[in-house]
Motif scaffolding. Sequence first.
Motif, short mmCIF file in Angstrom:
data_model
loop_
_atom_site.label_atom_id
_atom_site.label_comp_id
_atom_site.label_asym_id
_atom_site.label_seq_id
_atom_site.Cartn_x
_atom_site.Cartn_y
_atom_site.Cartn_z
N TYR A 49 0.84 -1.21 0.00
CA TYR A 49 0.00 0.00 0.00
C TYR A 49 0.87 1.26 0.00
CZ TYR A 49 1.20 0.47 4.94
OH TYR A 49 1.88 0.61 6.11
N ASP A 50 0.23 2.38 -0.38
CA ASP A 50 0.92 3.67 -0.40
C ASP A 50 0.48 4.56 0.76
OD1 ASP A 50 2.13 3.15 -3.06
OD2 ASP A 50 0.05 3.24 -3.73
N GLN A 51 -0.79 4.43 1.17
CA GLN A 51 -1.29 5.30 2.22
C GLN A 51 -2.29 4.54 3.11
OE1 GLN A 51 -3.40 8.86 0.91
NE2 GLN A 51 -3.39 9.73 2.96
N ILE A 52 -2.31 4.90 4.40
CA ILE A 52 -3.27 4.28 5.32
C ILE A 52 -4.44 5.23 5.56
CG2 ILE A 52 -3.65 3.49 7.69
CD1 ILE A 52 -0.86 2.41 7.78
N LEU A 53 -5.64 4.67 5.47
CA LEU A 53 -6.86 5.39 5.84
C LEU A 53 -7.48 4.63 7.00
CD1 LEU A 53 -8.33 5.81 2.22
CD2 LEU A 53 -6.77 7.35 3.42
N CYS A 54 -7.83 5.35 8.06
CA CYS A 54 -8.33 4.67 9.27
C CYS A 54 -9.74 5.15 9.59
CB CYS A 54 -7.37 4.93 10.43
SG CYS A 54 -7.88 4.17 11.96
N LEU A 55 -10.65 4.20 9.80
CA LEU A 55 -12.07 4.52 9.94
C LEU A 55 -12.55 4.63 11.38
CD1 LEU A 55 -13.43 2.16 7.12
CD2 LEU A 55 -12.63 4.52 6.92
N GLY A 56 -11.62 4.72 12.33
CA GLY A 56 -12.01 5.02 13.71
C GLY A 56 -12.13 3.83 14.64
N ASP A 57 -12.39 4.14 15.90
CA ASP A 57 -12.31 3.19 17.01
C ASP A 57 -10.90 2.62 17.13
OD1 ASP A 57 -14.80 3.74 17.96
OD2 ASP A 57 -15.67 1.77 17.56
N LEU A 58 -9.98 3.53 17.35
CA LEU A 58 -8.60 3.14 17.65
C LEU A 58 -8.55 2.45 19.01
CD1 LEU A 58 -8.30 5.43 15.50
CD2 LEU A 58 -6.24 6.14 16.70
N VAL A 59 -9.38 2.94 19.93
CA VAL A 59 -9.32 2.47 21.31
C VAL A 59 -10.67 1.91 21.76
CG1 VAL A 59 -7.46 4.09 21.85
CG2 VAL A 59 -9.85 4.75 22.26
N GLY A 108 -9.16 15.55 18.99
CA GLY A 108 -8.96 16.32 17.76
C GLY A 108 -9.29 15.56 16.48
N LEU A 109 -9.63 14.28 16.59
CA LEU A 109 -9.94 13.51 15.37
C LEU A 109 -11.21 14.05 14.71
CD1 LEU A 109 -9.33 9.79 16.46
CD2 LEU A 109 -7.97 11.12 14.82
N PRO A 110 -11.24 14.12 13.38
CA PRO A 110 -12.44 14.63 12.70
C PRO A 110 -13.58 13.61 12.70
CG PRO A 110 -10.82 13.94 11.08
CD PRO A 110 -10.17 13.76 12.43
N SER A 111 -14.79 14.11 12.65
CA SER A 111 -15.93 13.22 12.45
C SER A 111 -16.05 12.95 10.94
CB SER A 111 -17.21 13.87 12.98
OG SER A 111 -17.44 15.08 12.31
N GLY A 112 -16.57 11.78 10.59
CA GLY A 112 -16.83 11.52 9.18
C GLY A 112 -18.10 12.20 8.76
N MET A 136 -7.73 9.94 9.10
CA MET A 136 -8.51 9.17 10.07
C MET A 136 -9.83 9.87 10.32
SD MET A 136 -6.09 8.12 13.24
CE MET A 136 -4.33 8.06 13.08
N VAL A 137 -10.85 9.09 10.62
CA VAL A 137 -12.06 9.66 11.21
C VAL A 137 -12.24 9.02 12.58
CG1 VAL A 137 -13.20 10.14 9.00
CG2 VAL A 137 -13.58 7.94 10.12
N ARG A 138 -13.00 9.69 13.43
CA ARG A 138 -13.16 9.18 14.79
C ARG A 138 -14.29 8.17 14.88
NH1 ARG A 138 -15.97 14.62 17.43
NH2 ARG A 138 -18.03 14.26 16.50
N GLY A 139 -14.19 7.28 15.87
CA GLY A 139 -15.26 6.33 16.16
C GLY A 139 -15.94 6.69 17.47
N ASN A 140 -17.04 6.01 17.75
CA ASN A 140 -17.78 6.30 18.98
C ASN A 140 -16.95 5.98 20.23
OD1 ASN A 140 -18.20 3.62 17.95
ND2 ASN A 140 -19.85 3.30 19.43
N ASP A 182 -13.68 6.17 20.41
CA ASP A 182 -12.68 7.24 20.54
C ASP A 182 -13.30 8.43 21.27
OD1 ASP A 182 -10.89 5.71 18.99
OD2 ASP A 182 -11.72 6.52 17.13
N LYS A 183 -14.53 8.76 20.88
CA LYS A 183 -15.22 9.90 21.52
C LYS A 183 -15.47 9.62 23.00
CE LYS A 183 -18.74 10.23 18.59
NZ LYS A 183 -20.05 10.73 18.12
N ALA A 184 -15.91 8.41 23.30
CA ALA A 184 -16.24 8.08 24.70
C ALA A 184 -14.99 8.05 25.57
CB ALA A 184 -16.96 6.73 24.76
#
Length: 248
Positions: free
Chosen positions: A27-37, A100-104, A57-61, A63-65
């Motif tokens: 791959y050339d680039q990573i795109l992350c759809l959230g819920d890192l944690v 600071g993660l953006p929402s989708g 990256m976009v944030r997941g629920n 991540d927000k919590a």
Amino acid sequence: MRYLILSDIHSNLEALEKSLNLAGGRYDQILCLGDLVGYGPDPNAVISRIRPLAGVMVRGNHDKACCGLMDTEEFNFLARAATDWTRTRLTPENAEFLRGLPSGPVQVNGIELVHGSPVDEDEYVFDTLEADRVFRAAGAPLVFFGHSHRQGGFLLAGDVPARPLPLPAIKDNEPAGLDLQPGVRYLINPGSIGQPRDGDWRSAFAIFDSDRNRVDFYRTPYDLAATQEKMRGEGLPEPLIARLEVGR
Ligand code: ZN
């Protein structure tokens, strides 16, 4: 351009490392759809690992919590317990990063990235009825989503209702390819890195090659016992530990 699409890592470092290792050079680039944690035992290590790698990256629920942007009222008691534990472990810097993660939705070269759906970042898309509604709100013919922890997704061709994506059986560490057809709309879930819920415990991800217009789905076994042992050591709830090995 080849995009490695990751979602729902959920503080599972072993699964993340194994997937990054397998995807290396493809791959050339990573795109992350959230819920890192959330759920897993390594929130800080996962953030440190993925933060410098992921282009978008976009944030997941979760991540927000976990960073305090959302309360846990709608979580079940197990998710709430894991969130409370994660809040006590996150470094102030990592909590700030999550805040600071953006929402989708976020658009990247004509692809739309969301955690839940283009309509609502916290909404689940489980079936074709929901997919039909979501297709109408999508801002691009190709949307990548997460949140459900189920690899696959939906397609919409012509005037007929949305259909589930035809996914081949996926062997360990080998790509299962899907050629995207012109004029067809796609909602694609790469699956969950750290807590799959589609009945398959192996870590899941996808690589989208925009030049070939093809998505390769992957599953890879990881050191599940190591993750479970860490979770036990941290006193995380037993059902969250057990579910990892059944992929539910
Ligand atoms: Zn999730």
